[in-house]
Write a protein that holds these residues in place. Structure first.
Motif, PDB file in Angstrom:
ATOM      1  N   GLU A   6       0.835  -1.192   0.000  1.00  0.00           N
ATOM      2  CA  GLU A   6       0.000   0.000   0.000  1.00  0.00           C
ATOM      3  C   GLU A   6       0.869   1.241   0.000  1.00  0.00           C
ATOM      4  O   GLU A   6       1.834   1.327   0.745  1.00  0.00           O
ATOM      5  CB  GLU A   6      -0.893  -0.018   1.247  1.00  0.00           C
ATOM      6  CG  GLU A   6      -1.873   1.097   1.311  1.00  0.00           C
ATOM      7  CD  GLU A   6      -2.806   0.949   2.497  1.00  0.00           C
ATOM      8  OE1 GLU A   6      -3.461   1.931   2.813  1.00  0.00           O
ATOM      9  OE2 GLU A   6      -2.861  -0.127   3.104  1.00  0.00           O
ATOM     10  N   ASN A   7       0.517   2.181  -0.854  1.00  0.00           N
ATOM     11  CA  ASN A   7       1.177   3.475  -0.871  1.00  0.00           C
ATOM     12  C   ASN A   7       0.293   4.416  -0.056  1.00  0.00           C
ATOM     13  O   ASN A   7      -0.823   4.691  -0.434  1.00  0.00           O
ATOM     14  CB  ASN A   7       1.303   3.975  -2.314  1.00  0.00           C
ATOM     15  CG  ASN A   7       1.873   5.366  -2.406  1.00  0.00           C
ATOM     16  OD1 ASN A   7       2.128   6.015  -1.402  1.00  0.00           O
ATOM     17  ND2 ASN A   7       2.061   5.828  -3.621  1.00  0.00           N
ATOM     18  N   ARG A   8       0.787   4.899   1.040  1.00  0.00           N
ATOM     19  CA  ARG A   8      -0.029   5.722   1.929  1.00  0.00           C
ATOM     20  C   ARG A   8      -0.131   7.170   1.462  1.00  0.00           C
ATOM     21  O   ARG A   8      -0.707   7.996   2.139  1.00  0.00           O
ATOM     22  CB  ARG A   8       0.508   5.646   3.348  1.00  0.00           C
ATOM     23  CG  ARG A   8       0.423   4.237   3.863  1.00  0.00           C
ATOM     24  CD  ARG A   8       0.410   4.195   5.349  1.00  0.00           C
ATOM     25  NE  ARG A   8       0.286   2.819   5.794  1.00  0.00           N
ATOM     26  CZ  ARG A   8      -0.865   2.240   6.077  1.00  0.00           C
ATOM     27  NH1 ARG A   8      -1.979   2.889   5.972  1.00  0.00           N
ATOM     28  NH2 ARG A   8      -0.903   0.989   6.483  1.00  0.00           N
ATOM     29  N   GLY A   9       0.380   7.467   0.303  1.00  0.00           N
ATOM     30  CA  GLY A   9       0.248   8.818  -0.242  1.00  0.00           C
ATOM     31  C   GLY A   9      -1.176   9.084  -0.705  1.00  0.00           C
ATOM     32  O   GLY A   9      -1.897   8.180  -1.090  1.00  0.00           O
ATOM     33  N   SER A  10      -1.555  10.342  -0.654  1.00  0.00           N
ATOM     34  CA  SER A  10      -2.918  10.727  -1.016  1.00  0.00           C
ATOM     35  C   SER A  10      -3.058  10.865  -2.527  1.00  0.00           C
ATOM     36  O   SER A  10      -2.177  11.396  -3.193  1.00  0.00           O
ATOM     37  CB  SER A  10      -3.240  12.065  -0.344  1.00  0.00           C
ATOM     38  OG  SER A  10      -4.477  12.530  -0.756  1.00  0.00           O
ATOM     39  N   GLU A  15      -7.879   9.430  -0.442  1.00  0.00           N
ATOM     40  CA  GLU A  15      -7.897   8.024  -0.810  1.00  0.00           C
ATOM     41  C   GLU A  15      -6.474   7.497  -0.911  1.00  0.00           C
ATOM     42  O   GLU A  15      -5.529   8.241  -1.120  1.00  0.00           O
ATOM     43  CB  GLU A  15      -8.593   7.840  -2.166  1.00  0.00           C
ATOM     44  CG  GLU A  15     -10.053   8.194  -2.134  1.00  0.00           C
ATOM     45  CD  GLU A  15     -10.696   8.049  -3.501  1.00  0.00           C
ATOM     46  OE1 GLU A  15     -10.175   7.288  -4.323  1.00  0.00           O
ATOM     47  OE2 GLU A  15     -11.700   8.705  -3.719  1.00  0.00           O
ATOM     48  N   ARG A  16      -6.339   6.197  -0.776  1.00  0.00           N
ATOM     49  CA  ARG A  16      -5.033   5.562  -0.857  1.00  0.00           C
ATOM     50  C   ARG A  16      -5.001   4.614  -2.034  1.00  0.00           C
ATOM     51  O   ARG A  16      -5.974   3.934  -2.316  1.00  0.00           O
ATOM     52  CB  ARG A  16      -4.749   4.778   0.413  1.00  0.00           C
ATOM     53  CG  ARG A  16      -4.665   5.648   1.631  1.00  0.00           C
ATOM     54  CD  ARG A  16      -4.439   4.808   2.849  1.00  0.00           C
ATOM     55  NE  ARG A  16      -4.317   5.687   3.993  1.00  0.00           N
ATOM     56  CZ  ARG A  16      -4.617   5.330   5.207  1.00  0.00           C
ATOM     57  NH1 ARG A  16      -5.044   4.119   5.457  1.00  0.00           N
ATOM     58  NH2 ARG A  16      -4.489   6.180   6.201  1.00  0.00           N
ATOM     59  N   LYS A  17      -3.860   4.582  -2.677  1.00  0.00           N
ATOM     60  CA  LYS A  17      -3.650   3.578  -3.712  1.00  0.00           C
ATOM     61  C   LYS A  17      -3.242   2.293  -3.014  1.00  0.00           C
ATOM     62  O   LYS A  17      -2.297   2.285  -2.236  1.00  0.00           O
ATOM     63  CB  LYS A  17      -2.527   3.981  -4.665  1.00  0.00           C
ATOM     64  CG  LYS A  17      -2.881   5.037  -5.648  1.00  0.00           C
ATOM     65  CD  LYS A  17      -1.709   5.254  -6.596  1.00  0.00           C
ATOM     66  CE  LYS A  17      -1.956   6.379  -7.543  1.00  0.00           C
ATOM     67  NZ  LYS A  17      -0.798   6.593  -8.446  1.00  0.00           N
ATOM     68  N   ILE A  18      -3.929   1.238  -3.303  1.00  0.00           N
ATOM     69  CA  ILE A  18      -3.564  -0.071  -2.775  1.00  0.00           C
ATOM     70  C   ILE A  18      -3.131  -0.903  -3.970  1.00  0.00           C
ATOM     71  O   ILE A  18      -3.925  -1.148  -4.878  1.00  0.00           O
ATOM     72  CB  ILE A  18      -4.753  -0.739  -2.052  1.00  0.00           C
ATOM     73  CG1 ILE A  18      -5.186   0.123  -0.862  1.00  0.00           C
ATOM     74  CG2 ILE A  18      -4.371  -2.152  -1.605  1.00  0.00           C
ATOM     75  CD1 ILE A  18      -6.456  -0.357  -0.186  1.00  0.00           C
ATOM     76  N   SER A  94     -11.710   0.586  -0.287  1.00  0.00           N
ATOM     77  CA  SER A  94     -10.922   0.302   0.911  1.00  0.00           C
ATOM     78  C   SER A  94     -10.225  -1.053   0.822  1.00  0.00           C
ATOM     79  O   SER A  94      -9.257  -1.308   1.524  1.00  0.00           O
ATOM     80  CB  SER A  94     -11.806   0.356   2.162  1.00  0.00           C
ATOM     81  OG  SER A  94     -12.656  -0.779   2.239  1.00  0.00           O
TER      82      SER A  94
END
Length: 154
Positions: A6-10, A15-18, A94
Motif C-alpha cells: 500500500e502506498n499511503r500517499g494521497s 484516498e489511498r492507492k492499494i 478500501s
C-alpha cells in the motif's frame, strides 16, 4: 508482482492507492463479487428510475400537487439509494478495488509492472482477472494478463 503493498500517499480526497499482485487481486474476487453484483443491480435500477423521472416535463410536475409529493418521495428514494451506492464504492476502494463502472460492474486494481502503475481489470461475470491496461487506457485498452508474464520471461 507477487505481494500486496500500500502506498499511503494521497491521491484525491484522502484516498489511498492499494497495489495488488495478480494473485492477491484474484483472491479478492470471491469476496467482492456479491457486493459488485448488488452494486450493479442498484446502479441499473437507479439509472432507470432517474431516466423515468427526467422524462416527466417540469411544467407537468409543478401543475399537479399530487405529482409534486409523489415525485419528492421518488427523488428522496433515489438520493438514499445513490448514497448507498457511494458507500459500496468506498467499501470496495478500501479493499483495493476501484469501481470504474457501477452499471457494468467494471473494477480495476492498481498494480505495477515494469516499474510503472497499471490496472488489473475485472468485470462482473468473469471468473478471474484476465486483463490489464495502462492507467490512461481504460476498458477499451484491455489486454490479456498473459502478456505480462510472456514479456518478463524473455
Amino acid at each position: 508482482m507477487s505481494e500486496a503493498y500500500e502506498n499511503r500517499g494521497s491521491i484525491s480526497g484522502g484516498e489511498r492507492k492499494i497495489y495488488l499482485s495478480l494473485e492477491d487481486a484474484n483472491a479478492l474476487i470471491p469476496r467482492i463479487e456479491p457486493l459488485v453484483r448488488r452494486m450493479v443491480n442498484l446502479a441499473r435500477d437507479l439509472q432507470a428510475r432517474y431516466e423515468r423521472l427526467s422524462a416527466i416535463p417540469a411544467a407537468r410536475r409543478e401543475r399537479h400537487p399530487l405529482y409534486k409529493d409523489e415525485l419528492a418521495n421518488i427523488e428522496a428514494g433515489i438520493q438514499r439509494d445513490f448514497e448507498r451506492l457511494k458507500e459500496w464504492v468506498e467499501e470496495l476502494a478500501s479493499l483495493g478495488a476501484i469501481t470504474k463502472s457501477p452499471v457494468e460492474g467494471i473494477i480495476d486494481f492498481y498494480s505495477q509492472y515494469g516499474g510503472r502503475d497499471i490496472f488489473l481489470c475485472w468485470r462482473l461475470g468473469e471468473p478471474q482477472i484476465e486483463f490489464w491496461h495502462e492507467i490512461d487506457a481504460g476498458f477499451a485498452g484491455r489486454r490479456p494478463v498473459c502478456e505480462l508474464f510472456e514479456s518478463s520471461a524473455t
